[in-house]
Scaffold this active site. Structure first.
Site, PDB file in Angstrom:
ATOM      1  N   HIS A  67      54.474 146.868  49.930  1.00 56.62           N
ATOM      2  CA  HIS A  67      53.949 145.517  50.152  1.00 56.62           C
ATOM      3  C   HIS A  67      52.470 145.591  50.516  1.00 56.62           C
ATOM      4  O   HIS A  67      51.642 144.899  49.919  1.00 56.62           O
ATOM      5  CB  HIS A  67      54.736 144.820  51.273  1.00 56.62           C
ATOM      6  CG  HIS A  67      54.101 143.566  51.787  1.00 56.62           C
ATOM      7  ND1 HIS A  67      54.030 142.408  51.040  1.00 56.62           N
ATOM      8  CD2 HIS A  67      53.480 143.284  52.959  1.00 56.62           C
ATOM      9  CE1 HIS A  67      53.393 141.481  51.741  1.00 56.62           C
ATOM     10  NE2 HIS A  67      53.036 141.989  52.914  1.00 56.62           N
ATOM     11  N   ASP A  96      26.208 137.315  30.556  1.00 55.57           N
ATOM     12  CA  ASP A  96      27.432 138.100  30.752  1.00 55.57           C
ATOM     13  C   ASP A  96      27.157 139.080  31.878  1.00 55.57           C
ATOM     14  O   ASP A  96      26.099 139.035  32.500  1.00 55.57           O
ATOM     15  CB  ASP A  96      27.809 138.869  29.463  1.00 55.57           C
ATOM     16  CG  ASP A  96      29.307 139.172  29.408  1.00 55.57           C
ATOM     17  OD1 ASP A  96      29.818 139.744  30.390  1.00 55.57           O
ATOM     18  OD2 ASP A  96      29.962 138.827  28.411  1.00 55.57           O
ATOM     19  N   TRP A 132      51.071 151.642  54.532  1.00 56.63           N
ATOM     20  CA  TRP A 132      49.911 151.556  53.629  1.00 56.63           C
ATOM     21  C   TRP A 132      48.733 152.358  54.177  1.00 56.63           C
ATOM     22  O   TRP A 132      47.799 152.670  53.457  1.00 56.63           O
ATOM     23  CB  TRP A 132      49.507 150.100  53.357  1.00 56.63           C
ATOM     24  CG  TRP A 132      48.566 149.507  54.360  1.00 56.63           C
ATOM     25  CD1 TRP A 132      48.904 148.917  55.533  1.00 56.63           C
ATOM     26  CD2 TRP A 132      47.139 149.448  54.280  1.00 56.63           C
ATOM     27  NE1 TRP A 132      47.770 148.515  56.200  1.00 56.63           N
ATOM     28  CE2 TRP A 132      46.672 148.819  55.443  1.00 56.63           C
ATOM     29  CE3 TRP A 132      46.200 149.866  53.335  1.00 56.63           C
ATOM     30  CZ2 TRP A 132      45.315 148.598  55.696  1.00 56.63           C
ATOM     31  CZ3 TRP A 132      44.849 149.645  53.595  1.00 56.63           C
ATOM     32  CH2 TRP A 132      44.427 149.017  54.760  1.00 56.63           C
ATOM     33  N   SER A 160      38.178 152.252  39.453  1.00 57.01           N
ATOM     34  CA  SER A 160      38.032 150.888  38.945  1.00 57.01           C
ATOM     35  C   SER A 160      37.121 150.068  39.854  1.00 57.01           C
ATOM     36  O   SER A 160      36.215 149.361  39.390  1.00 57.01           O
ATOM     37  CB  SER A 160      39.419 150.243  38.854  1.00 57.01           C
ATOM     38  OG  SER A 160      39.307 148.849  38.723  1.00 57.01           O
ATOM     39  N   SER A 161      37.343 150.182  41.173  1.00 57.86           N
ATOM     40  CA  SER A 161      36.536 149.401  42.113  1.00 57.86           C
ATOM     41  C   SER A 161      35.074 149.820  42.070  1.00 57.86           C
ATOM     42  O   SER A 161      34.179 148.981  42.132  1.00 57.86           O
ATOM     43  CB  SER A 161      37.040 149.602  43.537  1.00 57.86           C
ATOM     44  OG  SER A 161      38.259 148.969  43.699  1.00 57.86           O
ATOM     45  N   HIS A 244      38.225 150.259  57.582  1.00 52.68           N
ATOM     46  CA  HIS A 244      37.643 149.097  58.237  1.00 52.68           C
ATOM     47  C   HIS A 244      36.694 148.317  57.335  1.00 52.68           C
ATOM     48  O   HIS A 244      36.843 147.114  57.177  1.00 52.68           O
ATOM     49  CB  HIS A 244      37.039 149.382  59.607  1.00 52.68           C
ATOM     50  CG  HIS A 244      36.867 148.076  60.305  1.00 52.68           C
ATOM     51  ND1 HIS A 244      37.932 147.385  60.832  1.00 52.68           N
ATOM     52  CD2 HIS A 244      35.814 147.262  60.407  1.00 52.68           C
ATOM     53  CE1 HIS A 244      37.521 146.204  61.244  1.00 52.68           C
ATOM     54  NE2 HIS A 244      36.236 146.101  61.013  1.00 52.68           N
ATOM     55  N   TYR A 248      36.579 144.040  55.333  1.00 52.04           N
ATOM     56  CA  TYR A 248      35.456 143.134  55.063  1.00 52.04           C
ATOM     57  C   TYR A 248      35.213 142.982  53.571  1.00 52.04           C
ATOM     58  O   TYR A 248      34.757 141.937  53.108  1.00 52.04           O
ATOM     59  CB  TYR A 248      34.200 143.592  55.811  1.00 52.04           C
ATOM     60  CG  TYR A 248      34.410 143.480  57.291  1.00 52.04           C
ATOM     61  CD1 TYR A 248      34.426 142.224  57.900  1.00 52.04           C
ATOM     62  CD2 TYR A 248      34.690 144.581  58.063  1.00 52.04           C
ATOM     63  CE1 TYR A 248      34.692 142.094  59.243  1.00 52.04           C
ATOM     64  CE2 TYR A 248      34.959 144.456  59.409  1.00 52.04           C
ATOM     65  CZ  TYR A 248      34.959 143.218  59.997  1.00 52.04           C
ATOM     66  OH  TYR A 248      35.245 143.089  61.322  1.00 52.04           O
ATOM     67  N   SER A 259      32.046 128.967  51.458  1.00 48.24           N
ATOM     68  CA  SER A 259      30.696 128.436  51.601  1.00 48.24           C
ATOM     69  C   SER A 259      30.263 127.594  50.399  1.00 48.24           C
ATOM     70  O   SER A 259      29.211 126.954  50.432  1.00 48.24           O
ATOM     71  CB  SER A 259      29.690 129.584  51.797  1.00 48.24           C
ATOM     72  OG  SER A 259      30.042 130.332  52.932  1.00 48.24           O
ATOM     73  N   HIS A 293      38.394 151.641  66.294  1.00 49.66           N
ATOM     74  CA  HIS A 293      39.156 150.674  67.090  1.00 49.66           C
ATOM     75  C   HIS A 293      40.578 150.510  66.552  1.00 49.66           C
ATOM     76  O   HIS A 293      41.401 149.860  67.172  1.00 49.66           O
ATOM     77  CB  HIS A 293      38.438 149.318  67.184  1.00 49.66           C
ATOM     78  CG  HIS A 293      38.318 148.576  65.905  1.00 49.66           C
ATOM     79  ND1 HIS A 293      37.242 147.802  65.587  1.00 49.66           N
ATOM     80  CD2 HIS A 293      39.134 148.479  64.840  1.00 49.66           C
ATOM     81  CE1 HIS A 293      37.408 147.266  64.399  1.00 49.66           C
ATOM     82  NE2 HIS A 293      38.545 147.663  63.930  1.00 49.66           N
ATOM     83  N   HIS A 294      40.851 151.114  65.387  1.00 51.03           N
ATOM     84  CA  HIS A 294      42.233 151.151  64.900  1.00 51.03           C
ATOM     85  C   HIS A 294      43.006 152.299  65.539  1.00 51.03           C
ATOM     86  O   HIS A 294      44.176 152.497  65.247  1.00 51.03           O
ATOM     87  CB  HIS A 294      42.251 151.334  63.382  1.00 51.03           C
ATOM     88  CG  HIS A 294      41.625 150.187  62.638  1.00 51.03           C
ATOM     89  ND1 HIS A 294      42.339 149.092  62.226  1.00 51.03           N
ATOM     90  CD2 HIS A 294      40.349 149.956  62.268  1.00 51.03           C
ATOM     91  CE1 HIS A 294      41.531 148.250  61.615  1.00 51.03           C
ATOM     92  NE2 HIS A 294      40.312 148.740  61.627  1.00 51.03           N
ATOM     93  N   THR A 319      30.433 136.577  63.061  1.00 53.19           N
ATOM     94  CA  THR A 319      31.592 135.862  62.520  1.00 53.19           C
ATOM     95  C   THR A 319      31.659 134.451  63.098  1.00 53.19           C
ATOM     96  O   THR A 319      31.921 133.480  62.378  1.00 53.19           O
ATOM     97  CB  THR A 319      32.884 136.641  62.820  1.00 53.19           C
ATOM     98  OG1 THR A 319      32.659 138.010  62.519  1.00 53.19           O
ATOM     99  CG2 THR A 319      34.024 136.126  61.987  1.00 53.19           C
ATOM    100  N   LYS A 322      29.239 132.146  61.467  1.00 50.10           N
ATOM    101  CA  LYS A 322      29.705 131.609  60.188  1.00 50.10           C
ATOM    102  C   LYS A 322      30.601 130.398  60.399  1.00 50.10           C
ATOM    103  O   LYS A 322      30.460 129.370  59.718  1.00 50.10           O
ATOM    104  CB  LYS A 322      30.472 132.689  59.416  1.00 50.10           C
ATOM    105  CG  LYS A 322      29.557 133.696  58.763  1.00 50.10           C
ATOM    106  CD  LYS A 322      30.325 134.604  57.847  1.00 50.10           C
ATOM    107  CE  LYS A 322      29.424 135.252  56.838  1.00 50.10           C
ATOM    108  NZ  LYS A 322      29.072 134.398  55.716  1.00 50.10           N
ATOM    109  N   ARG A 441      55.676 147.176  65.083  1.00 51.00           N
ATOM    110  CA  ARG A 441      55.660 146.867  63.645  1.00 51.00           C
ATOM    111  C   ARG A 441      56.398 147.959  62.874  1.00 51.00           C
ATOM    112  O   ARG A 441      56.688 149.015  63.406  1.00 51.00           O
ATOM    113  CB  ARG A 441      54.221 146.746  63.159  1.00 51.00           C
ATOM    114  CG  ARG A 441      53.459 148.037  63.209  1.00 51.00           C
ATOM    115  CD  ARG A 441      51.968 147.840  63.003  1.00 51.00           C
ATOM    116  NE  ARG A 441      51.639 147.628  61.600  1.00 51.00           N
ATOM    117  CZ  ARG A 441      50.444 147.910  61.079  1.00 51.00           C
ATOM    118  NH1 ARG A 441      49.471 148.389  61.833  1.00 51.00           N
ATOM    119  NH2 ARG A 441      50.204 147.688  59.810  1.00 51.00           N
TER     120      ARG A 441
END
Lengths: 517, 382
Positions: A67, A96, A132, A160-161, A244, A248, A259, A293-294, A319, A322, A441
């Site tokens: 998932h 293009d 994951w 690909s990315s 991390h 973003y 926006s 921080h993870h 943040t 925004k 979790r």
């Protein structure tokens, strides 16, 4: 000379047209969204009641892992690449993308990556079952043999990315219409430009992490094995140095979409355009220096722990700016509430809630109680689903009329919004309570005191899941038989070059660049 | 502020609660529909709770402010009410203000967070050291310097998990032997793991620390009230991640001392038992029980394992082949796989019983009997 699309399947296989490739990306990501959603339904069905009813614990772990992987790499990221393909050339007045053949390649390797990944479900040993985040050594020494397919799948997605990002940077930096300076670029273009740099920076790090795994598993190295002089925590550092910024990467283009939509339906220019650009850049910069921080529970030295806490708290500032900008855009506007605007407003509210819980989990001492609990699950679904997915849905409703020259059914779309919004909150809000009450979790089964909120959450998940089928129905119906449109501008308050071309957008746009004042 | 805070918390977060709590409020109901984290029973858990509440209320206040302006705009500045859009799109003063104020708020949050974190990390001057080792899927507790160590495993039967029997009150929160600690004593935990990463979490103590193979992490607690506290493994560690709970029994100091003395005597008795010769029947009965406790989660109760992940033992080369090879795998484990070294986890009696059981169950029928003394000799011979 301009010409139309080729006929038959060849159009899609060999296309170098940014609109066709955008469409491919969008449909692919939607297919993955349904697949990942199906896995989520299996998870929530199993957690409906305590006890194991539907699946075995080992399969449950495969479901949570798949998932996460499918949603992050298969659904959300390609969805925004699809939007970028469709919209960036039209927004900057380019004919293009800069590198059209590479564009074709970067899409067409994706289905193979996910075929590799999904095929493990049918192999002996099963699909990846280590989450994951695939922490070693659970994902190395203790993983099923199918982990090698997962590793190659990740490599292909990464390639690909990276190609997609190079293309976006090349396009944005070289192909803007005369007069469109960087500080006149639409926000969606800005957010994607910054995102593309993030991707190029961190995708190789992910590739490095999985390559080290591959070596540990097959070639006797010990990068992540303490018995051989390695360190399992090293894996987490490398993973989160990718992971991390990755969050973003997912959310910045979503900010871009919002926006555009809020000013359109407020009939008022975006408040604080330049501060939005700087905020986006600061968030991107900060994303590189907060990864641990993870990992507040791994036993870092106190100095490291404090540093990562303070640095993480700083993210709240850009943040928040925004959010204030979006609210100020709405303030004293002339508001209407078509479906894209509804999703955008829901985005602002729910993303802000996710931001609040983000500040909470940033506080290292109290993270002792949040870490790896359902509180974190609730937190990141508020930013990923109500953030990225709501924004993507808003984008589809917003630009669909431009793409296909037909209007979706506004009443049904609003219904779909309300079902999504209510279903989403019933699913994820109670997960805050579950986490605070002490439910970890990735649990296939749980103690009795967690029964009630889990049942509520599961009911919400079924509601939310079904609302996505309705979304598919609305979109397909609009494409096939929606009311035909011909005005360049679908929305009264819409601004930008994409609204100056004909509706539906012709196969080739801006073969001669427009002039931007 | 706690009780009122809790009430407000419930009101703000879940109006639906008022329906649930109407009429008599049962303690059990309250626990089932719990909304907030426990305050816990240690100074650290209390400090964490206070920070949590302060930050929660700051967030609520900011949220109310921001959303109020937003909803006001959505009401007052609707086109349908004839609102005409203004044209402003920047205001440097406002932008500076809403950058500086959040920064100040963050500083206010960081101060208590820093001092609590320093406290969480202060493992000095502990009176008792307990080593906690995570295994797939159980915990081992070792009282350092006391020669006492034992495993703590889930005791909830499969029948409850797979819904063929009704679930008891402490479903998935009951273990063979809890960790026992004295009250009002600073206890240092040395946390590690033998296979994958686990995480030792007791919410009531405000203690969570990853158990990482090859590394030893430190944390501590000081429990203020006797009682039974329950926690969980918090880091995904494989198939039975949800099935390795933690139970801590906190006793008055005298009770703890007598428990420890009793435990030491027990350890000596078990050691003595290793010299006794058992009949095959005795070993098979004990072996089945011990196998189900320690082996069945991977190799399965029917000895068939899980294809592609955990090998079966039914008719396997090891379980029907050379006895020393079988002893070697069970006692020393198999490097690079999920097979653990059980030599240090189980008594010689259990090891002998399990090996005897594995060599004779499921039609393996080798007829071999392994005595505890054989295991002891094998260990000493290495």
């Amino acid at each position: 000379m301009a010409h139309g699309p080729a006929k038959g399947i060849g159009r899609w296989l060999f296309t170098t047209n940014h609109k066709d490739i955008g469409t491919l990306y969008l449909w692919f990501s939607f297919a993955m969204f349904l697949l990942g959603g199906f896995f989520a339904m299996v998870i929530r069905a199993e957690l409906f009641e305590p006890g194991m009813q539907i699946v075995r614990p080992e399969f449950f772990n495969q479901m949570t892992t798949m998932h996460g992987l499918v949603m992050v790499f298969g659904a959300i990221m390609p969805a925004f690449v699809g939007l970028a393909n469709w919209m960036i050339p039209m927004m900057i007045g380019a004919p293009d993308m800069a590198l059209p053949r590479m564009n074709n390649l970067s899409f067409w390797i994706l289905p193979f990556a996910f075929a590799l990944l999904a095929s493990t479900l049918f192999m002996e040993g099963g699909a990846p079952n280590f989450g994951w985040t695939f922490y070693a050594p659970l994902s190395t020494t203790y993983a099923p043999d199918t982990v090698n397919y997962f590793i190659f799948g990740v490599h292909i997605m990464g390639a690909s990315s990276i190609m997609g990002s190079i293309n976006i940077i090349a396009t944005v930096l070289n192909m803007r219409a005369p007069g469109m300076t960087l500080m006149k670029m639409p926000m969606f273009v800005w957010t994607w430009l910054i995102t593309a740099f993030l991707l190029i920076a961190v995708m190789p790090v992910l590739a490095g992490a999985v390559t080290m795994m591959l070596m540990d598993i097959n070639f006797g190295t010990s990068f992540f094995d303490a018995a051989g002089g390695g360190d399992p925590v090293l894996f987490q550092h490398v993973f989160w140095f990718f992971g991390h910024p990755e969050v973003y990467i997912i959310i910045l283009p979503a900010f871009g979409v919002i926006s555009h939509i809020i000013p359109t339906f407020s009939r008022k220019p975006l408040f604080g355009y330049s501060s939005m650009v700087y905020a986006t850049a600061s968030i991107a910069f900060l994303s590189f220096i907060v990864w641990a921080h993870h990992m507040f529970m791994v036993g870092m030295p106190i100095g490291g722990e404090l540093y990562f806490m303070y640095a993480t708290m700083l993210i709240a500032i850009p943040t928040a700016a925004k959010v204030f900008n979006w609210v100020s855009t709405m303030f004293r506007g002339s508001l209407t509430f078509e479906t894209p605007m509804l999703f955008a407003i829901a985005f602002v509210i729910l993303f802000t809630i996710g931001g609040f819980t983000g500040v909470m989990v940033a506080i290292a001492p109290s993270d002792v109680q949040y870490h790896d609990s359902y509180f974190v699950v609730a937190h990141f679904h508020y930013v990923m689903v109500a953030g990225a997915v709501f924004s993507g849905t808003a984008a589809v409703y917003y630009w669909l009329p431009k793409w296909c020259g037909r209007m979706y059914d506004e009443t049904m779309a609003k219904l779909q919004f309300w079902i999504s919004f209510i279903g989403f909150n019933i699913t994820f809000f109670p997960q805050h309570f579950l986490g605070l009450a002490g439910m970890p979790r990735r649990y296939a089964d749980y103690a009795l005191q967690f029964s009630d909120w889990n049942m509520v959450s599961s009911i919400g998940a079924f509601i939310y899941g079904s609302s996505q089928l309705l979304f598919m129905f609305i979109v397909i119906r609009a494409i096939r038989s929606g009311k035909q449109l011909s005005e360049p501008k679908t929305w009264e308050g819409a601004e930008g070059l994409e609204w100056t071309v004909a509706t539906p957008a012709p196969y080739h746009t801006f073969t001669t660049p427009p002039e931007v004042k | 502020m706690s009780r009122r805070a809790n009430m407000l918390f419930a009101l703000v977060l879940a109006p639906v609660m008022s329906l649930v709590f109407s009429g008599s409020v049962l303690a059990e109901e309250a626990q089932r529909w719990a909304l907030n984290m426990p305050k816990g029973v240690t100074p650290v858990s209390n400090a964490i709770y206070d920070i949590h509440m302060v930050i929660f209320w700051i967030c609520v206040a900011i949220g109310i402010g921001v959303f109020a302006i937003m909803f006001y705009s959505m009401y007052a500045h609707r086109k349908s009410r004839g609102a005409v859009a203004a044209n402003f799109h920047e205001n440097t003063t406002a932008e500076v203000v809403w950058t500086v104020i959040p920064a100040l708020i963050l500083v206010v949050m960081a101060i208590p967070a820093t001092s609590t974190l320093l406290d969480v990390y202060d493992t000095s001057e502990a009176e008792i050291d307990v080593k906690v080792t995570g295994y797939q899927w159980k915990w081992q507790y070792e009282y350092l310097g006391e020669d006492v160590a034992y495993m703590s495993e889930l005791t909830t039967p499969e029948s409850e998990i797979y819904n063929t029997a009704p679930k008891s009150q402490y479903y998935l929160q009951e273990v063979s032997e809890p960790l026992v600690l004295p009250v009002k004593t600073k206890v240092r935990f040395l946390i590690t793991a033998k296979d994958v990463i686990h995480s030792w979490w007791v919410p009531d103590f405000g203690v969570k620390k990853d158990a990482i193979p090859g590394f030893v992490n430190e944390t501590w607690t000081y429990v203020e009230e006797p009682g039974i506290y329950r926690g969980e493994c918090a880091e995904l560690c494989g198939k039975a991640h949800a099935f390795m709970p933690i139970v801590v029994n906190v006793l008055e100091k005298e009770e703890y001392n007598s428990w420890l003395a009793e435990k030491k005597a027990q350890v000596a008795a078990v050691r003595e038992l290793a010299k006794k010769t058992f009949t095959k029947e005795e070993l098979m009965v004990q072996g089945e029980a011990a196998y189900n406790r320690s082996c069945a989660s991977c190799h399965m109760g029917n000895g068939e394992g899980i294809a592609g992940v955990f090998p079966g033992l039914k008719g396997s080369a090891i379980a029907t082949g050379d006895i020393n090879g079988h002893l070697d795998v069970v006692v020393n484990g198999k490097a690079g796989t999920a097979m653990q070294a059980f030599g240090g986890q189980l008594s010689e009696v259990d090891l002998a019983a399990i090996i005897t059981y594995e060599r004779n169950a499921w039609g393996n029928d080798t007829g071999d009997v392994v005595q505890p003394i054989d295991v002891l000799k094998f260990k000493q011979g290495q």
